[in-house]
Design a protein around this motif. Structure first.
Motif, PDB file in Angstrom:
ATOM      1  N   ALA A   6       0.832  -1.207   0.000  1.00 34.52           N
ATOM      2  CA  ALA A   6       0.000   0.000   0.000  1.00 34.52           C
ATOM      3  C   ALA A   6       0.867   1.257   0.000  1.00 34.52           C
ATOM      4  CB  ALA A   6      -0.934  -0.008   1.212  1.00 34.52           C
ATOM      5  N   LEU A   7       1.930   1.283   0.813  1.00 35.47           N
ATOM      6  CA  LEU A   7       2.817   2.447   0.853  1.00 35.47           C
ATOM      7  C   LEU A   7       3.584   2.595  -0.454  1.00 35.47           C
ATOM      8  CD1 LEU A   7       4.109   2.177   4.537  1.00 35.47           C
ATOM      9  CD2 LEU A   7       2.473   3.845   3.606  1.00 35.47           C
ATOM     10  N   ALA A   8       4.030   1.496  -1.031  1.00 36.14           N
ATOM     11  CA  ALA A   8       4.743   1.549  -2.317  1.00 36.14           C
ATOM     12  C   ALA A   8       3.814   2.075  -3.410  1.00 36.14           C
ATOM     13  CB  ALA A   8       5.281   0.168  -2.680  1.00 36.14           C
ATOM     14  N   ASP A   9       2.545   1.655  -3.384  1.00 34.78           N
ATOM     15  CA  ASP A   9       1.580   2.174  -4.365  1.00 34.78           C
ATOM     16  C   ASP A   9       1.470   3.691  -4.255  1.00 34.78           C
ATOM     17  OD1 ASP A   9       0.891  -0.202  -5.629  1.00 34.78           O
ATOM     18  OD2 ASP A   9      -0.798  -0.602  -4.280  1.00 34.78           O
ATOM     19  N   LEU A  10       1.361   4.192  -3.028  1.00 37.61           N
ATOM     20  CA  LEU A  10       1.254   5.635  -2.827  1.00 37.61           C
ATOM     21  C   LEU A  10       2.528   6.356  -3.276  1.00 37.61           C
ATOM     22  CD1 LEU A  10      -0.468   5.721   0.670  1.00 37.61           C
ATOM     23  CD2 LEU A  10      -1.476   6.444  -1.500  1.00 37.61           C
ATOM     24  N   LEU A  11       3.677   5.775  -2.956  1.00 40.56           N
ATOM     25  CA  LEU A  11       4.964   6.399  -3.289  1.00 40.56           C
ATOM     26  C   LEU A  11       5.221   6.472  -4.788  1.00 40.56           C
ATOM     27  CD1 LEU A  11       7.432   4.854  -0.710  1.00 40.56           C
ATOM     28  CD2 LEU A  11       7.157   7.284  -1.184  1.00 40.56           C
ATOM     29  N   PHE A  12       5.008   5.372  -5.482  1.00 38.15           N
ATOM     30  CA  PHE A  12       5.497   5.251  -6.849  1.00 38.15           C
ATOM     31  C   PHE A  12       4.443   5.449  -7.926  1.00 38.15           C
ATOM     32  CE2 PHE A  12       8.389   2.667  -4.201  1.00 38.15           C
ATOM     33  CZ  PHE A  12       9.546   3.389  -4.421  1.00 38.15           C
ATOM     34  N   ALA A  13       3.185   5.604  -7.570  1.00 34.18           N
ATOM     35  CA  ALA A  13       2.124   5.710  -8.565  1.00 34.18           C
ATOM     36  C   ALA A  13       2.102   7.069  -9.268  1.00 34.18           C
ATOM     37  CB  ALA A  13       0.770   5.443  -7.916  1.00 34.18           C
ATOM     38  N   LYS A  14       2.758   8.080  -8.680  1.00 39.18           N
ATOM     39  CA  LYS A  14       2.663   9.439  -9.231  1.00 39.18           C
ATOM     40  C   LYS A  14       3.979   9.930  -9.828  1.00 39.18           C
ATOM     41  CE  LYS A  14      -0.844  10.647  -5.818  1.00 39.18           C
ATOM     42  NZ  LYS A  14      -1.137  11.455  -4.646  1.00 39.18           N
ATOM     43  N   GLY A  15       4.850   9.036 -10.250  1.00 36.92           N
ATOM     44  CA  GLY A  15       6.127   9.455 -10.837  1.00 36.92           C
ATOM     45  C   GLY A  15       7.132   9.857  -9.776  1.00 36.92           C
ATOM     46  N   ASP A  16       8.126  10.641 -10.176  1.00 35.03           N
ATOM     47  CA  ASP A  16       9.175  11.060  -9.253  1.00 35.03           C
ATOM     48  C   ASP A  16       8.615  12.015  -8.207  1.00 35.03           C
ATOM     49  OD1 ASP A  16      11.024   9.537 -10.586  1.00 35.03           O
ATOM     50  OD2 ASP A  16      11.771  11.192 -11.804  1.00 35.03           O
ATOM     51  N   ARG A  17       8.900  11.712  -6.937  1.00 35.66           N
ATOM     52  CA  ARG A  17       8.366  12.502  -5.836  1.00 35.66           C
ATOM     53  C   ARG A  17       9.399  12.633  -4.733  1.00 35.66           C
ATOM     54  NH1 ARG A  17       3.125  10.048  -3.569  1.00 35.66           N
ATOM     55  NH2 ARG A  17       2.748  12.199  -3.059  1.00 35.66           N
ATOM     56  N   HIS A  18       9.210  13.658  -3.908  1.00 31.47           N
ATOM     57  CA  HIS A  18      10.019  13.880  -2.711  1.00 31.47           C
ATOM     58  C   HIS A  18       9.047  14.015  -1.550  1.00 31.47           C
ATOM     59  CE1 HIS A  18      12.156  15.625  -6.173  1.00 31.47           C
ATOM     60  NE2 HIS A  18      13.203  15.035  -5.638  1.00 31.47           N
TER      61      HIS A  18
ATOM     62  N   ASN B 186       9.650   2.921   9.158  1.00 36.26           N
ATOM     63  CA  ASN B 186      10.328   1.638   8.947  1.00 36.26           C
ATOM     64  C   ASN B 186      10.298   1.235   7.481  1.00 36.26           C
ATOM     65  OD1 ASN B 186      10.981   1.348  11.660  1.00 36.26           O
ATOM     66  ND2 ASN B 186       9.152   0.151  12.121  1.00 36.26           N
ATOM     67  N   ALA B 187       9.143   1.363   6.848  1.00 30.11           N
ATOM     68  CA  ALA B 187       9.023   0.982   5.437  1.00 30.11           C
ATOM     69  C   ALA B 187       9.901   1.863   4.557  1.00 30.11           C
ATOM     70  CB  ALA B 187       7.561   1.062   4.995  1.00 30.11           C
ATOM     71  N   LEU B 188       9.911   3.166   4.817  1.00 28.75           N
ATOM     72  CA  LEU B 188      10.736   4.075   4.015  1.00 28.75           C
ATOM     73  C   LEU B 188      12.217   3.726   4.135  1.00 28.75           C
ATOM     74  CD1 LEU B 188       8.909   7.454   4.656  1.00 28.75           C
ATOM     75  CD2 LEU B 188       9.074   6.232   2.479  1.00 28.75           C
ATOM     76  N   HIS B 189      12.666   3.422   5.337  1.00 27.56           N
ATOM     77  CA  HIS B 189      14.077   3.053   5.515  1.00 27.56           C
ATOM     78  C   HIS B 189      14.374   1.698   4.872  1.00 27.56           C
ATOM     79  CE1 HIS B 189      15.511   6.515   7.688  1.00 27.56           C
ATOM     80  NE2 HIS B 189      14.392   6.506   8.388  1.00 27.56           N
ATOM     81  N   GLN B 190      13.426   0.768   4.927  1.00 30.77           N
ATOM     82  CA  GLN B 190      13.621  -0.517   4.255  1.00 30.77           C
ATOM     83  C   GLN B 190      13.667  -0.327   2.737  1.00 30.77           C
ATOM     84  OE1 GLN B 190      10.231  -2.495   5.909  1.00 30.77           O
ATOM     85  NE2 GLN B 190      11.332  -3.136   7.753  1.00 30.77           N
ATOM     86  N   PHE B 191      12.795   0.518   2.207  1.00 29.57           N
ATOM     87  CA  PHE B 191      12.810   0.807   0.769  1.00 29.57           C
ATOM     88  C   PHE B 191      14.134   1.465   0.369  1.00 29.57           C
ATOM     89  CE2 PHE B 191       7.876   1.359   0.554  1.00 29.57           C
ATOM     90  CZ  PHE B 191       7.713  -0.024   0.586  1.00 29.57           C
ATOM     91  N   THR B 192      14.641   2.350   1.232  1.00 35.23           N
ATOM     92  CA  THR B 192      15.918   3.022   0.945  1.00 35.23           C
ATOM     93  C   THR B 192      17.063   2.011   0.930  1.00 35.23           C
ATOM     94  OG1 THR B 192      15.106   5.076   1.938  1.00 35.23           O
ATOM     95  CG2 THR B 192      17.495   4.835   1.710  1.00 35.23           C
ATOM     96  N   GLU B 193      17.119   1.150   1.948  1.00 37.07           N
ATOM     97  CA  GLU B 193      18.182   0.131   2.019  1.00 37.07           C
ATOM     98  C   GLU B 193      18.109  -0.827   0.835  1.00 37.07           C
ATOM     99  OE1 GLU B 193      18.056  -1.756   5.854  1.00 37.07           O
ATOM    100  OE2 GLU B 193      18.153   0.182   6.882  1.00 37.07           O
ATOM    101  N   ALA B 194      16.900  -1.051   0.308  1.00 36.54           N
ATOM    102  CA  ALA B 194      16.727  -1.958  -0.825  1.00 36.54           C
ATOM    103  C   ALA B 194      16.984  -1.274  -2.163  1.00 36.54           C
ATOM    104  CB  ALA B 194      15.305  -2.531  -0.803  1.00 36.54           C
ATOM    105  N   GLY B 195      17.283   0.041  -2.139  1.00 42.63           N
ATOM    106  CA  GLY B 195      17.603   0.767  -3.366  1.00 42.63           C
ATOM    107  C   GLY B 195      16.400   1.334  -4.099  1.00 42.63           C
ATOM    108  N   LEU B 196      15.218   1.304  -3.492  1.00 41.46           N
ATOM    109  CA  LEU B 196      14.022   1.833  -4.141  1.00 41.46           C
ATOM    110  C   LEU B 196      13.874   3.335  -3.944  1.00 41.46           C
ATOM    111  CD1 LEU B 196      11.438  -0.929  -3.156  1.00 41.46           C
ATOM    112  CD2 LEU B 196      12.549  -0.593  -5.378  1.00 41.46           C
ATOM    113  N   LEU B 197      14.494   3.866  -2.908  1.00 40.78           N
ATOM    114  CA  LEU B 197      14.408   5.286  -2.588  1.00 40.78           C
ATOM    115  C   LEU B 197      15.792   5.837  -2.309  1.00 40.78           C
ATOM    116  CD1 LEU B 197      11.461   5.321  -0.013  1.00 40.78           C
ATOM    117  CD2 LEU B 197      11.370   6.047  -2.390  1.00 40.78           C
ATOM    118  N   ARG B 198      15.891   7.139  -2.390  1.00 40.25           N
ATOM    119  CA  ARG B 198      17.111   7.870  -2.030  1.00 40.25           C
ATOM    120  C   ARG B 198      16.738   8.805  -0.880  1.00 40.25           C
ATOM    121  NH1 ARG B 198      20.095  11.803  -6.346  1.00 40.25           N
ATOM    122  NH2 ARG B 198      21.551  12.768  -4.907  1.00 40.25           N
ATOM    123  N   ILE B 199      17.548   8.839   0.135  1.00 37.43           N
ATOM    124  CA  ILE B 199      17.254   9.661   1.302  1.00 37.43           C
ATOM    125  C   ILE B 199      17.930  11.023   1.167  1.00 37.43           C
ATOM    126  CG2 ILE B 199      19.180   8.864   2.732  1.00 37.43           C
ATOM    127  CD1 ILE B 199      17.126   8.710   5.055  1.00 37.43           C
TER     128      ILE B 199
END
Length: 132
Positions: A18-30, A54-67
């Protein structure tokens, strides 16, 4: 989104998807964790702020996000993980990509022995012109 989360080596829990859907459904976001938490609640996703962090940090460690640490204790998460730089509008807490090509940085210090520079983040702070 299930596949993207799974390919990043994360278990595709209902909340992560659900969080990934919200994050990535609208293109590049900050987004900050607080902003994503508000979006999740508005979308009917029952999730705590701690779970969002927790999810954001896990996504970052997995290379899906940049902090991006921009404003003191405020951290933003960038869905565009390519090597790029940012503008930050002071007072509005708004951040966006610098689109006009590479930024040249000269005279970087040599890293300590056994270390290498992994990345250099440039944040150009903006404010309205004074006296205009």
């Amino acid at each position: 989104m299930d596949k993207r989360v799974r390919e990043a080596g994360l278990r595709p829990t209902r909340q992560r998807i659900a969080l990934a859907d919200l994050l990535f459904a609208k293109g590049d976001r900050h987004l900050s964790a607080e902003e994503l938490h508000e979006e999740a609640l508005a979308a009917g996703v029952p999730v705590s702020l701690a779970t969002v962090y927790n999810a954001l940090h896990q996504f970052t460690e997995a290379g899906l996000l940049r902090i991006l640490a921009v404003e003191g204790s405020r951290t933003y998460f960038d869905t565009n993980t390519s090597d790029h730089h940012h503008f930050f509008i002071e007072g509005e807490n708004r951040i966006f990509d610098i689109e006009s090509g590479p930024v040249t940085i000269a005279n970087l210090p040599a890293p300590p022995e056994g270390m290498e520079i992994a990345n250099v983040d440039v944040v150009v702070r903006l404010r309205p012109k004074r006296g205009v």
